[in-house]
Enzyme design. Sequence first.
Site, PDB file in Angstrom:
ATOM      1  N   LEU A 173       0.827  -1.212   0.000  1.00 51.87           N
ATOM      2  CA  LEU A 173       0.000   0.000   0.000  1.00 51.87           C
ATOM      3  C   LEU A 173       0.860   1.259   0.000  1.00 51.87           C
ATOM      4  O   LEU A 173       0.648   2.184   0.777  1.00 51.87           O
ATOM      5  CB  LEU A 173      -0.939  -0.020   1.209  1.00 51.87           C
ATOM      6  CG  LEU A 173      -2.026  -1.101   1.156  1.00 51.87           C
ATOM      7  CD1 LEU A 173      -2.713  -1.245   2.515  1.00 51.87           C
ATOM      8  CD2 LEU A 173      -3.051  -0.780   0.072  1.00 51.87           C
ATOM      9  N   ARG A 217       3.357  -4.805   4.293  1.00 52.29           N
ATOM     10  CA  ARG A 217       4.389  -5.331   5.207  1.00 52.29           C
ATOM     11  C   ARG A 217       4.382  -4.592   6.548  1.00 52.29           C
ATOM     12  O   ARG A 217       4.380  -5.209   7.610  1.00 52.29           O
ATOM     13  CB  ARG A 217       5.755  -5.199   4.519  1.00 52.29           C
ATOM     14  CG  ARG A 217       6.908  -5.647   5.335  1.00 52.29           C
ATOM     15  CD  ARG A 217       8.204  -5.415   4.590  1.00 52.29           C
ATOM     16  NE  ARG A 217       8.433  -3.987   4.283  1.00 52.29           N
ATOM     17  CZ  ARG A 217       9.536  -3.500   3.749  1.00 52.29           C
ATOM     18  NH1 ARG A 217      10.518  -4.316   3.418  1.00 52.29           N
ATOM     19  NH2 ARG A 217       9.665  -2.208   3.512  1.00 52.29           N
ATOM     20  N   ALA A 274      10.605  -3.280  -7.507  1.00 55.69           N
ATOM     21  CA  ALA A 274      11.131  -4.335  -8.385  1.00 55.69           C
ATOM     22  C   ALA A 274      12.281  -5.076  -7.709  1.00 55.69           C
ATOM     23  O   ALA A 274      12.971  -4.532  -6.856  1.00 55.69           O
ATOM     24  CB  ALA A 274      11.626  -3.697  -9.677  1.00 55.69           C
ATOM     25  N   SER A 303       1.408   2.729 -15.904  1.00 57.78           N
ATOM     26  CA  SER A 303       2.008   4.072 -15.967  1.00 57.78           C
ATOM     27  C   SER A 303       0.986   5.150 -15.647  1.00 57.78           C
ATOM     28  O   SER A 303      -0.183   5.028 -15.977  1.00 57.78           O
ATOM     29  CB  SER A 303       2.577   4.346 -17.350  1.00 57.78           C
ATOM     30  OG  SER A 303       3.047   5.686 -17.393  1.00 57.78           O
ATOM     31  N   GLY A 358       1.847   7.402 -12.637  1.00 58.29           N
ATOM     32  CA  GLY A 358       2.146   7.940 -11.310  1.00 58.29           C
ATOM     33  C   GLY A 358       0.966   7.757 -10.376  1.00 58.29           C
ATOM     34  O   GLY A 358       0.036   6.983 -10.659  1.00 58.29           O
ATOM     35  N   LYS A 385       6.393  -1.443 -21.004  1.00 54.79           N
ATOM     36  CA  LYS A 385       6.405  -0.410 -19.955  1.00 54.79           C
ATOM     37  C   LYS A 385       7.817   0.137 -19.760  1.00 54.79           C
ATOM     38  O   LYS A 385       8.024   1.336 -19.553  1.00 54.79           O
ATOM     39  CB  LYS A 385       5.866  -0.986 -18.631  1.00 54.79           C
ATOM     40  CG  LYS A 385       6.021  -0.059 -17.424  1.00 54.79           C
ATOM     41  CD  LYS A 385       5.336   1.289 -17.634  1.00 54.79           C
ATOM     42  CE  LYS A 385       5.111   2.114 -16.385  1.00 54.79           C
ATOM     43  NZ  LYS A 385       6.218   2.487 -15.567  1.00 54.79           N
ATOM     44  N   HIS A 405       8.484   2.439 -22.549  1.00 49.75           N
ATOM     45  CA  HIS A 405       7.687   3.647 -22.289  1.00 49.75           C
ATOM     46  C   HIS A 405       8.503   4.573 -21.385  1.00 49.75           C
ATOM     47  O   HIS A 405       8.647   5.768 -21.645  1.00 49.75           O
ATOM     48  CB  HIS A 405       6.359   3.267 -21.608  1.00 49.75           C
ATOM     49  CG  HIS A 405       5.674   4.412 -20.914  1.00 49.75           C
ATOM     50  ND1 HIS A 405       6.107   4.915 -19.699  1.00 49.75           N
ATOM     51  CD2 HIS A 405       4.615   5.176 -21.263  1.00 49.75           C
ATOM     52  CE1 HIS A 405       5.340   5.925 -19.342  1.00 49.75           C
ATOM     53  NE2 HIS A 405       4.424   6.103 -20.276  1.00 49.75           N
ATOM     54  N   ASN A 406       9.056   4.000 -20.314  1.00 52.83           N
ATOM     55  CA  ASN A 406       9.839   4.820 -19.392  1.00 52.83           C
ATOM     56  C   ASN A 406      11.121   5.332 -20.049  1.00 52.83           C
ATOM     57  O   ASN A 406      11.562   6.449 -19.763  1.00 52.83           O
ATOM     58  CB  ASN A 406      10.198   4.012 -18.131  1.00 52.83           C
ATOM     59  CG  ASN A 406       9.013   3.872 -17.201  1.00 52.83           C
ATOM     60  OD1 ASN A 406       7.865   3.937 -17.637  1.00 52.83           O
ATOM     61  ND2 ASN A 406       9.264   3.666 -15.927  1.00 52.83           N
ATOM     62  N   GLU A 429      10.191   8.227 -21.906  1.00 48.30           N
ATOM     63  CA  GLU A 429       9.929   9.270 -20.893  1.00 48.30           C
ATOM     64  C   GLU A 429      11.253   9.932 -20.462  1.00 48.30           C
ATOM     65  O   GLU A 429      11.337  11.160 -20.370  1.00 48.30           O
ATOM     66  CB  GLU A 429       9.225   8.593 -19.710  1.00 48.30           C
ATOM     67  CG  GLU A 429       8.956   9.448 -18.508  1.00 48.30           C
ATOM     68  CD  GLU A 429       8.377   8.578 -17.369  1.00 48.30           C
ATOM     69  OE1 GLU A 429       7.400   7.841 -17.591  1.00 48.30           O
ATOM     70  OE2 GLU A 429       8.933   8.630 -16.248  1.00 48.30           O
ATOM     71  N   LYS A 440      15.473   4.874 -11.081  1.00 47.11           N
ATOM     72  CA  LYS A 440      15.237   3.585 -10.435  1.00 47.11           C
ATOM     73  C   LYS A 440      15.549   2.391 -11.320  1.00 47.11           C
ATOM     74  O   LYS A 440      15.412   1.259 -10.891  1.00 47.11           O
ATOM     75  CB  LYS A 440      13.784   3.498  -9.967  1.00 47.11           C
ATOM     76  CG  LYS A 440      13.504   4.325  -8.713  1.00 47.11           C
ATOM     77  CD  LYS A 440      12.135   3.986  -8.175  1.00 47.11           C
ATOM     78  CE  LYS A 440      11.823   4.757  -6.913  1.00 47.11           C
ATOM     79  NZ  LYS A 440      10.382   4.732  -6.634  1.00 47.11           N
TER      80      LYS A 440
END
Length: 467
Positions: free
Chosen positions: A10, A33, A77, A129, A131, A183, A186-187, A190, A261
Amino acid sequence: MSASIGLIGLGVMGANLALNIAENGYTVAVFNRTLERTAEFMESADELAGQFVPTQSLEDLVAALPAPRTIILMVPAGAAVDAQMQALVPMLEPGDLLLDCGNADFNQTQRRLAELTDTGIGWVGVGVSGGSEGARFGPSIMVGCTAAEYERVSPVLTAIAAQFDGKPCCARLGTDGAGHFVKTLHNGIEYADMQMLAEAYGIMRDGLGWSAPKIGEVFARWNDGVLNAYLVEITAEVLKVHDDTSGGPLVDVIADRAGQKGTGTWSAIEAQKLGQPATTVEAAVSARCVSSMSALRTALSGVYASDEGASVSASDDTIEALELALLAGRLCAYSQGFTAIAAASEQHQWGVPLAEVAEIWRAGCIIRSRLLDDMASAFRDGVEFDNLLTHDHFTPQMTVAVPALRQIVGASVAAGLPIPALSAALAWFDGIRQARGTANLIQAQRDFFGSHSFERLDEAGSFHGPW
Ligand code: NAP
């Protein structure tokens, strides 16, 4: 109470995705967690709280879901994903599906899928994607799985996805790692787009000496034209924000060190591995690395003073050229990204529908832009994919924009302004449009020192030189 879907993690993305899913009528069993976070989440859920089953352990989460279960993982990841997978698998049954909705190296997605083969438990790689805002109100969703698995997960994924012209921005792009690969690229695009926008900002700030709010006005104007894109829109917003503490623009007191990241690096590496280098992405990743070397940059700025005398001229023509230069750079970045996706699709036999990729990127995701609609149409035209820049919708745009890119790159280089992504775009373009290149010399050199042989233009076969 039993739930229809489970969600683990979460954090920023997981919490927002959970609220989005609940708002679309699903009951969600959630686990985090750190248990305090679950309690905070339940408090923040307000009127949606009744649609969540907060759980205190993975066992409770699994018990709250009738088989066959669908459980979303939204954790960082790498090791965290593996840890959750290993902990969950003994509690699950054949037919259960685990959806890794975080960013993932697609090689890891393929490995995890292979590891689960004998268990009958499915592993679905889902790129999300947009955010936190996208996760909450509609992200762009890129899925890799079998057609049967997609049939099971698509109702919830299409319900929570962004919509463009009434169509959900969610699609199955192939099996196993296809969704995470797309994805990742895509990044990568970006990264390239953000870097080029930062370079344009640098030209106006350091080449023209303009203030942040004045530069923000330029970006706002550009957002109404060919450069229309979410990233241009937020750049304009950011540049106009005032900081009460310093009394000046906020952006002026933000440290010039950018984090990353991994998806940019993964994009650059995978594109290289496929023999389809995404040089604009490479430049953007390297630029972020250079940005983090602030001590060295400060030291060297004292040793190597910037070139005196040379500057970028502050005219309407310069701003117009900059707009077109960004258009050319963006088209090169997209071209490189789509080419890498097409190459990976062929290598892994994913059959990635490129038109659908462009379509689901039109809303919800960070690189959404007006150009993507044109790209979707270009791919829909049924053009045999070679390169986006060969399509007759984009050749006139590039023909007009490349001289501007050349003008901006030339002026910036002369003025000593760093523009790694824009110049990488131009260098790549000049190489890709050169019918007769210079690798004949490379081949001669390779044959000279390593007897690698070469081909001739005028005769078939393999040859060695007399060296
Ligand atoms: P985040 O805010 O840092 O939240 C991470 C969540 O993962 C937290 O719930 C955390 O639990 C949990 N977690 C961390 N390590 C764990 C472990 N070893 N075992 C179990 N749970 C663990 O991260 P986020 O921004 O939501 O990102 C989640 C995923 O979405 C990442 O893969 C990210 O790359 C991807 N993503 C992020 C964005 C974005 O804009 N942020 C956009 C697209 C995709 P605790 O509360 O216990 O720490």
